[in-house]
Design a protein around this motif. Sequence first.
Motif, short mmCIF file in Angstrom:
data_model
loop_
_atom_site.label_atom_id
_atom_site.label_comp_id
_atom_site.label_asym_id
_atom_site.label_seq_id
_atom_site.Cartn_x
_atom_site.Cartn_y
_atom_site.Cartn_z
N LEU A 1 -7.28 3.19 -7.50
CA LEU A 1 -7.45 1.94 -7.98
C LEU A 1 -6.05 1.03 -7.70
O LEU A 1 -5.98 -0.42 -7.24
CB LEU A 1 -7.62 1.69 -9.58
N GLY A 2 -4.95 1.74 -7.80
CA GLY A 2 -3.57 1.05 -7.56
C GLY A 2 -3.53 0.65 -6.03
O GLY A 2 -3.11 -0.40 -5.65
N ALA A 3 -4.05 1.65 -5.30
CA ALA A 3 -3.79 1.30 -3.93
C ALA A 3 -4.86 0.15 -3.47
O ALA A 3 -4.14 -0.91 -2.48
CB ALA A 3 -4.39 2.70 -2.87
N ALA A 4 -6.08 0.17 -4.06
CA ALA A 4 -6.80 -1.20 -3.86
C ALA A 4 -6.35 -2.30 -4.12
O ALA A 4 -6.21 -3.53 -3.64
CB ALA A 4 -8.03 -0.71 -4.26
N LEU A 5 -5.51 -2.55 -5.71
CA LEU A 5 -5.09 -3.60 -6.00
C LEU A 5 -4.02 -3.98 -5.13
O LEU A 5 -3.67 -5.07 -5.06
CB LEU A 5 -4.85 -3.28 -7.43
N ALA A 6 -3.20 -2.97 -4.82
CA ALA A 6 -1.83 -3.48 -4.01
C ALA A 6 -2.28 -4.04 -2.59
O ALA A 6 -1.61 -5.02 -2.47
CB ALA A 6 -0.98 -2.15 -4.04
N LYS A 7 -2.98 -3.47 -2.06
CA LYS A 7 -3.65 -3.91 -0.85
C LYS A 7 -4.09 -5.39 -0.99
O LYS A 7 -3.58 -6.43 -0.29
CB LYS A 7 -4.66 -3.11 -0.19
N HIS A 8 -5.00 -5.53 -1.95
CA HIS A 8 -5.59 -7.03 -2.14
C HIS A 8 -4.40 -8.09 -2.49
O HIS A 8 -4.28 -9.15 -1.74
CB HIS A 8 -6.42 -6.98 -2.97
N GLY B 1 -1.05 -7.53 -1.97
CA GLY B 1 -0.26 -7.80 -0.64
C GLY B 1 -0.73 -8.74 0.23
O GLY B 1 0.05 -9.53 0.83
N PHE B 2 -2.00 -8.71 0.63
CA PHE B 2 -2.70 -9.73 1.58
C PHE B 2 -2.60 -11.08 1.26
O PHE B 2 -2.38 -11.97 1.80
CB PHE B 2 -3.96 -9.13 2.10
N HIS B 3 -2.81 -11.22 -0.27
CA HIS B 3 -2.80 -12.41 -0.80
C HIS B 3 -1.50 -13.07 -0.67
O HIS B 3 -1.47 -14.46 -0.54
CB HIS B 3 -3.56 -12.20 -2.37
N THR B 4 -0.38 -12.37 -1.21
CA THR B 4 0.95 -12.73 -1.26
C THR B 4 1.37 -13.39 0.20
O THR B 4 2.08 -14.18 0.29
CB THR B 4 1.71 -11.90 -1.80
N LEU B 5 0.98 -12.12 1.15
CA LEU B 5 1.48 -12.44 2.58
C LEU B 5 0.67 -13.97 3.05
O LEU B 5 1.58 -14.69 3.83
CB LEU B 5 0.91 -11.33 3.60
N ASN B 6 -0.58 -13.98 2.74
CA ASN B 6 -0.97 -15.41 3.01
C ASN B 6 -0.33 -16.42 2.53
O ASN B 6 -0.30 -17.63 3.20
CB ASN B 6 -2.50 -15.16 2.87
N ARG B 7 0.03 -16.31 1.23
CA ARG B 7 0.49 -17.49 0.55
C ARG B 7 1.96 -17.79 1.17
O ARG B 7 2.35 -18.89 1.37
CB ARG B 7 0.71 -17.31 -0.99
N ALA B 8 2.63 -16.87 1.63
CA ALA B 8 4.01 -16.90 2.18
C ALA B 8 3.83 -17.42 3.74
O ALA B 8 4.64 -18.22 3.96
CB ALA B 8 4.73 -15.42 2.55
N ARG B 9 3.01 -16.96 4.36
CA ARG B 9 2.49 -17.85 5.55
C ARG B 9 2.16 -19.45 5.33
O ARG B 9 2.91 -20.09 6.15
CB ARG B 9 1.36 -17.07 6.32
N ALA C 1 7.76 -7.00 -6.17
CA ALA C 1 7.17 -6.64 -7.24
C ALA C 1 5.81 -5.68 -6.98
O ALA C 1 5.66 -4.61 -7.54
CB ALA C 1 6.75 -7.52 -8.25
N ILE C 2 5.15 -6.30 -5.99
CA ILE C 2 3.91 -5.48 -5.60
C ILE C 2 4.41 -4.08 -4.74
O ILE C 2 3.97 -3.08 -5.18
CB ILE C 2 3.17 -6.28 -4.42
N LEU C 3 5.42 -4.20 -4.08
CA LEU C 3 5.96 -2.93 -3.70
C LEU C 3 6.41 -1.97 -4.67
O LEU C 3 5.84 -0.74 -4.53
CB LEU C 3 7.35 -3.30 -2.63
N VAL C 4 7.10 -2.23 -5.53
CA VAL C 4 7.38 -1.35 -6.48
C VAL C 4 6.50 -0.92 -7.20
O VAL C 4 6.28 0.30 -7.68
CB VAL C 4 8.67 -2.05 -7.52
N GLY C 5 5.38 -1.97 -7.73
CA GLY C 5 4.40 -1.54 -8.38
C GLY C 5 3.47 -0.38 -7.67
O GLY C 5 2.86 0.53 -8.30
#
Length: 131
Positions: free
Chosen positions: A42-49, A51-59, A77-81
Motif C-alpha cells: 500500500l505504501g509503495a502504491a501511495l508513494a508512487k501516486h 510522487g507522480f502528482h508532486t512531479l507534475n505540480r513541480a513541472r 517528505a514523500i521520499l522519507v515516507g
Amino acid sequence: MFRILFFLIIVLSAVEIAIFVWLGNVFNVWFVLFGIILTGLLGAALAKHQGFHTLNRARYEMASGRPPTEEILDGLAILVGAVLLFTPGFVSDAIGFILLIPQTRKPIKQYIKKVLNEMFRKGSIKVFRNY
C-alpha cells in the motif's frame, strides 16, 4: 545531531521489535507478516501516486516561471515516507503514511519551513548565488 539520530534509531528498532513480538503473541506470526507485506505494498502504491502528482505540480510551477518550493518539500517528505514504509515495522509505517498523505503532511511541512527560516535567520545555512 548524530547522537540524537542514533538514539532514535535504536529506540525505534526496539519499539518495532516489541510490537512484532506482542502482535505475534496476540494474533500469530502470519498476521504480522501479512501486515508488514500489506503496508509495504500500500505504501509503495501511495508513494508512487503522490510522487507522480508532486512531479507534475513541480513541472507546472517551473513552466509557469515559479520555483517549485512546496513541491520540493513534498518530494522530500514523500521520499522519507516511502523509505519508512519499506522498512519493516508498524511504527515506521505509521510515520511513513503520515508523510505520504497530503493532509497530514501539511503541518509537518509548515514546521520544517519554520525551522529552515530560523536557521537562515541565524546564519546556520548560507545561500550562495551565482549571478
